[in-house]
Each structure stands twice: as structure tokens, then as C-alpha cells.
Motif scaffolding. Structure first.
Motif: not given
Length: 58
Positions: A3, A5, A52, A54-55
Motif C-alpha cells: 500500500k 503510505t 496518505l 502513516k505506515k
């Protein structure tokens, strides 16, 4: 599936370039240079910074 991110480790401002580099499997320096030299990309960067996710580290 990978994804798009924001990166939580490879970031200078918001982690957008680090996240895009992870997503496209490129060095983050290349992505940063593209954002600097492509006209109009500052607005796109700000939109990505706002929207976006956050990872997660897990």
C-alpha cells in the motif's frame, strides 16, 4: 499487496517521498529530486502529506 503510505522511518518533512520510494522500490533520493524538479509537484506533495496514512511499524 503493497500500500502507498507515508514512511515513518525515511522522512525529512512528512515521509511522503520515503513512502513513495518504498512503494515503487526506488531510492528515496530519486523521488525527492523528482518532487523538486517537476513543475507543480509541490501541490501534489502537500495533498499526499495531508491524505496518505502513516505506515504502521507492525
Amino acid at each position: 499487496m503493497n500500500k502507498l503510505t507515508k514512511s515513518s522511518t525515511d522522512k525529512i518533512l512528512f515521509g511522503v517521498c520515503g513512502g513513495m520510494a518504498d512503494f515503487f522500490n526506488l531510492p528515496s533520493l530519486i523521488v525527492r529530486l523528482l518532487f523538486v524538479f517537476v513543475p507543480g509537484s509541490i501541490a501534489i506533495y502537500l495533498i499526499f502529506a495531508l491524505f496518505l496514512p502513516k505506515k504502521s511499524l507492525y
